[in-house]
Every structure is written in C-alpha cells, then in structure tokens.
Design an enzyme around this catalytic site. Structure first.
Site, PDB file in Angstrom:
ATOM      1  N   CYS A  79       0.873  -1.178   0.000  1.00  0.00           N
ATOM      2  CA  CYS A  79       0.000   0.000   0.000  1.00  0.00           C
ATOM      3  C   CYS A  79       0.908   1.226   0.000  1.00  0.00           C
ATOM      4  O   CYS A  79       1.620   1.470   0.972  1.00  0.00           O
ATOM      5  CB  CYS A  79      -0.911  -0.003   1.222  1.00  0.00           C
ATOM      6  SG  CYS A  79      -2.130   1.324   1.239  1.00  0.00           S
ATOM      7  N   GLU A 120      -4.433  -8.415  -3.641  1.00  0.00           N
ATOM      8  CA  GLU A 120      -4.777  -8.352  -2.212  1.00  0.00           C
ATOM      9  C   GLU A 120      -4.018  -7.216  -1.561  1.00  0.00           C
ATOM     10  O   GLU A 120      -2.870  -6.935  -1.911  1.00  0.00           O
ATOM     11  CB  GLU A 120      -4.423  -9.692  -1.557  1.00  0.00           C
ATOM     12  CG  GLU A 120      -4.663  -9.765  -0.059  1.00  0.00           C
ATOM     13  CD  GLU A 120      -3.369  -9.667   0.756  1.00  0.00           C
ATOM     14  OE1 GLU A 120      -3.440  -9.849   1.990  1.00  0.00           O
ATOM     15  OE2 GLU A 120      -2.304  -9.397   0.179  1.00  0.00           O
ATOM     16  N   ARG A 167      -8.615 -11.967  10.053  1.00  0.00           N
ATOM     17  CA  ARG A 167      -7.722 -11.196   9.188  1.00  0.00           C
ATOM     18  C   ARG A 167      -8.560 -10.534   8.096  1.00  0.00           C
ATOM     19  O   ARG A 167      -9.157 -11.214   7.261  1.00  0.00           O
ATOM     20  CB  ARG A 167      -6.655 -12.103   8.578  1.00  0.00           C
ATOM     21  CG  ARG A 167      -5.503 -11.360   7.917  1.00  0.00           C
ATOM     22  CD  ARG A 167      -4.435 -12.342   7.460  1.00  0.00           C
ATOM     23  NE  ARG A 167      -3.217 -11.679   7.007  1.00  0.00           N
ATOM     24  CZ  ARG A 167      -2.217 -11.317   7.799  1.00  0.00           C
ATOM     25  NH1 ARG A 167      -2.293 -11.571   9.099  1.00  0.00           N
ATOM     26  NH2 ARG A 167      -1.144 -10.720   7.313  1.00  0.00           N
ATOM     27  N   ARG A 169      -8.828  -8.188   4.830  1.00  0.00           N
ATOM     28  CA  ARG A 169      -8.072  -7.679   3.696  1.00  0.00           C
ATOM     29  C   ARG A 169      -9.025  -7.344   2.549  1.00  0.00           C
ATOM     30  O   ARG A 169     -10.104  -7.931   2.442  1.00  0.00           O
ATOM     31  CB  ARG A 169      -7.043  -8.708   3.205  1.00  0.00           C
ATOM     32  CG  ARG A 169      -5.897  -8.968   4.188  1.00  0.00           C
ATOM     33  CD  ARG A 169      -4.995  -7.755   4.323  1.00  0.00           C
ATOM     34  NE  ARG A 169      -3.823  -7.980   5.147  1.00  0.00           N
ATOM     35  CZ  ARG A 169      -3.748  -7.734   6.444  1.00  0.00           C
ATOM     36  NH1 ARG A 169      -4.821  -7.270   7.087  1.00  0.00           N
ATOM     37  NH2 ARG A 169      -2.644  -7.947   7.119  1.00  0.00           N
TER      38      ARG A 169
END
Length: 429
Positions: A79, A120, A167, A169
């Site tokens: 990112c 992802e 988690r 995502r």
C-alpha cells in the site's frame, strides 16, 4: 490449466491456494525484498516449489517485461502513494510516483493483457490517503478502466467464512472487458453483482440488505487520471464494482459460518510437533528494562490504561487511552490478525495459555503458519524464527485464495462453453 504470474510472491500463499484446486499453473513468480542481503522469503519459495515454473529474485521494476503471456496475474502488493502527474512534455502522458509497485503491475497488464487479475491489500487502501480519502483506490480503478478492464472488490474477514484468523483484507478482481464474464456482468445491476452473481458473492455470500448507516456510493470516475489524483475523493464501502468508470459501492454484511477456534490450531501443532519449546514461554524470559518480567509486561500492555502524553510538535498535553484486550487470548475464538511483529513483547502479539502446561507463551512459528492455512513447517527452511514470524505477518490466508481460485475456474469454464457454442459471439459483443 490456467497460466499464472505471481508478483510479490512472499513464501507462496497465492500459489498454494490456486494450485490446490488443480486448475492453475504458476509459470513465473517474482519475489524481491529490497535492502535485504539474505532473501529468506525467496529462498523458501524456491525450495518449496522446486523446478516448477520460473522463480525470479530481482527488482520487479527491472524485470517486469520478462513475465510471459498468462491468463491470471496475482499478487499482494504494498500500500503506497499512487499519485500521478503530467510528464514534463505535458499532454504526452502521465507519470506515477517513483518506486510505487502498482505501476509495475499495470505495465504487465498493459503489455500481456491477462484475462483476469486478482490482487490483495490491507483494507485501508480504500480510504487512503487520509487528507484525500479514496484517491489512491480511485487511481487504481481508473488505471484498470483505461487498460480495458472492469473491477469488483470486497473486504473479507477470513474468520467470517470459516477460517482460524480474524484477518481483514481487500481483494480486487479485475477482468478484461472482452471476456464472457464481462459481458454477463454488464447485463446485471450493480446490486446483483455484489449480492448474487458477481465474482465474490457465490463463494462469499452476504446478506441481502445493505447497512443503512452507510449510504451507497454511485458515482462516475473523472476521465483524466491526473484530475483524479489532484482532486477526486470518495468514501468507498467494503464491496463494490466498476465498469466503464461507473462506480457502485455498498457496505455489506457477510453471512457468517462457524470459524476454527485458536484451540484447534494449538492442538494440531502439538499433535504434529509436540510441546512448544521453552523459548516461547513468557515466564522463561529475563527481566526487561521496565523492571517487569516479560509475562508482567505483556499483561500490562494488554490491559486498559490512560497515559499522559505531550505532543512533540505543539507541546499540548493530553491523555492517551486504550481499552483492555483478552489476556491470554481466548482459545474458543479464531486468532486475531497476525502482524509482522508477532511473538515480540507488544500489545498486538498473541499470548496463549498452553493446553498442556497451563503456562503463558507466544505462538510458535508453526502455529502462525497454521493460522494462515500454510502447512506447518512451511517456512522452516533455514530462516530464523523472527523472519518466519515476519513472513506470516505479511502472508494471506491460503484457504481464501483456494475459494477464489474455484470461482475463477467456474468463470473460465463458462467462457469456454460459450465460445465453443458460438465462436463469433464475443466478436459481436
């Protein structure tokens, strides 16, 4: 068999998930950790997958053009700041910020034109940067639009769909506009794509009604990607689609299934590897600078607290507050999100009561691998424990990719069926 190129491959989570379906073959993979002398992740990848496919341990910005023709491009990319600007020659083109790896993805897409792309990232991608929320993701969507692709995205918490880790995502599925799937998606309403017949819904079902406190986003991207970079804002929701620059985004609620509890992970690791080594127990670690033992320090870090702080920039004094966390972690719930700092003395690390000794300890590397659905011992290839934890903190939940792989196979089978029935149909479209 669909041919796959895997970028930012890490220790092979995408590949494990896809190839477990028996419908994919990774033909070229790239993994490069900058400023690192020993390439532990690449070495693990190369050892585990052997001579199957080409494994490249070089800067992707230098070797992107070496990627062969393929059907599916996958990767968990960093990112970063995706801002763009005009080139020095004005209208001749645009330039992305140097070193941003998303542009290397787009170079491959524009050069090789894979039918499908599966990416992802952390879910904050949808909101970054904070001063112009949604700008970066909008630039990505516009880049896909300009390359001739449509996009669907979904924020997925693995535990909601039966896995052992909470988690969360964002997954991004892009598909070329000349595919059968693209034609079928155009015939649907955006609501139908998200709730029923898009890419994600058949494998990751959601409730039929959106969350009323979040308004749907129904907008059109600006034509000029530089204008998007300079001025565009959007409050993207956790699910959405983009076709021809038309964006629809909605906050959806998953139809949850029972998840795997942390207890099952500990039991499996014990059955396969025996008792945890003494080095993982907190009461076996020497006193820290704070004067507390590791066990006492972790109990303090997990507890509720109010701390007086002073702003370095303004000198303003304020109280920083944080709530309590379970100490030790609840073994009847799935694990929390693993970070790269797992098993160090910090608030985010898991600490568990060992099932057989009753003592408090960190998770072992094997337990972390199981939380991500890797085979236990996958990263035991000569890398130190600290690096094994780091690799798992960066990894994805393999089972999610397996589910998405099965969905891509369904889409591809429909593609072949339609083309076989009427080879001219896509040309007419």
């Amino acid at each position: 068999m669909l041919q796959v190129v895997e970028l930012f491959a890490g220790v092979g989570g995408f590949r494990l998930g896809l190839e477990s379906t028996n419908g994919f073959e990774v033909v070229w993979a790239n993994q490069w950790e900058p400023a690192t002398k020993i390439q532990h992740a690449f070495d693990c990848y190369a050892k585990r997958f052997g001579d199957s496919g080409i494994h490249v341990n070089e800067d992707i910005s230098e070797v992107w053009n070496d990627a062969p023709q393929h059907d599916l491009l996958v990767g968990g990319f960093p990112c970063q700041d995706y801002s763009v600007a005009r080139t020095l020659s004005g209208e001749s083109g645009i330039q992305g910020k140097k070193g941003v790896l998303f542009w290397e993805i787009m170079k491959i897409i524009e050069d090789k034109s894979p039918r499908y792309v599966l990416l992802e990232n952390v879910d904050r991608l949808l909101k970054s940067p904070s001063q112009q929320r949604g700008r970066d993701f909008s630039i990505m969507l516009a880049s896909f639009r300009d390359a001739g692709y449509s996009v669907e995205w979904r924020v997925i918490n693995a535990a909601d769909y039966g896995f052992a880790q909470r988690r969360r995502r964002v997954f991004i599925f892009a598909y070329r506009n000349d595919t059968v799937f693209a034609r079928n998606q155009r015939s649907l309403s955006p609501e139908n794509r998200i709730h029923s017949n898009g890419f994600f819904a058949p494998k990751f079902p959601v409730h039929g009604e959106p969350l009323t406190k979040h308004k749907d986003v129904n907008n059109k991207l600006l034509n000029d990607i530089v204008d998007i970079s300079n001025q565009y804002k959007e409050n993207y929701r956790n699910a959405g689609t983009m076709i021809d620059g038309n964006v629809f985004s909605r906050e959806v609620t998953p139809i949850e299934v029972d998840s795997i509890p942390l207890r099952d992970i500990l039991e499996k690791a014990y059955n396969d590897y025996g008792p945890a080594d003494e080095k993982y127990y907190l009461d076996n670690i020497k006193l820290r600078k704070s004067g507390r033992s590791e066990l006492e320090e972790m109990k303090y870090l997990k507890g509720a607290k109010k701390i007086k702080r002073v702003s370095k920039s303004t000198g303003y004094e304020y109280k920083y507050s944080e709530g309590s966390m379970s100490f030790p972690d609840d073994l009847n719930k799935p694990g929390r999100t693993m970070l790269t700092s797992e098993a160090t003395c910090n608030r985010s690390s898991h600490v568990v009561e060992d099932l057989y000794t009753g003592r408090i300890r960190y998770l072992t590397p094997e337990e972390c691998e199981l939380l991500n659905e890797f085979p236990a011992g996958w990263t035991n290839t000569g890398m130190p424990d600290r690096t094994r934890y780091f690799c798992m903190g960066n990894a994805l939940v393999v089972g999610l990719i397996k589910m998405m792989g099965h969905r891509i196979i369904e889409i591809e089978e429909e593609e072949k069926r339609v083309i076989k029935k009427n080879p001219l149909q896509l040309e007419l479209f």
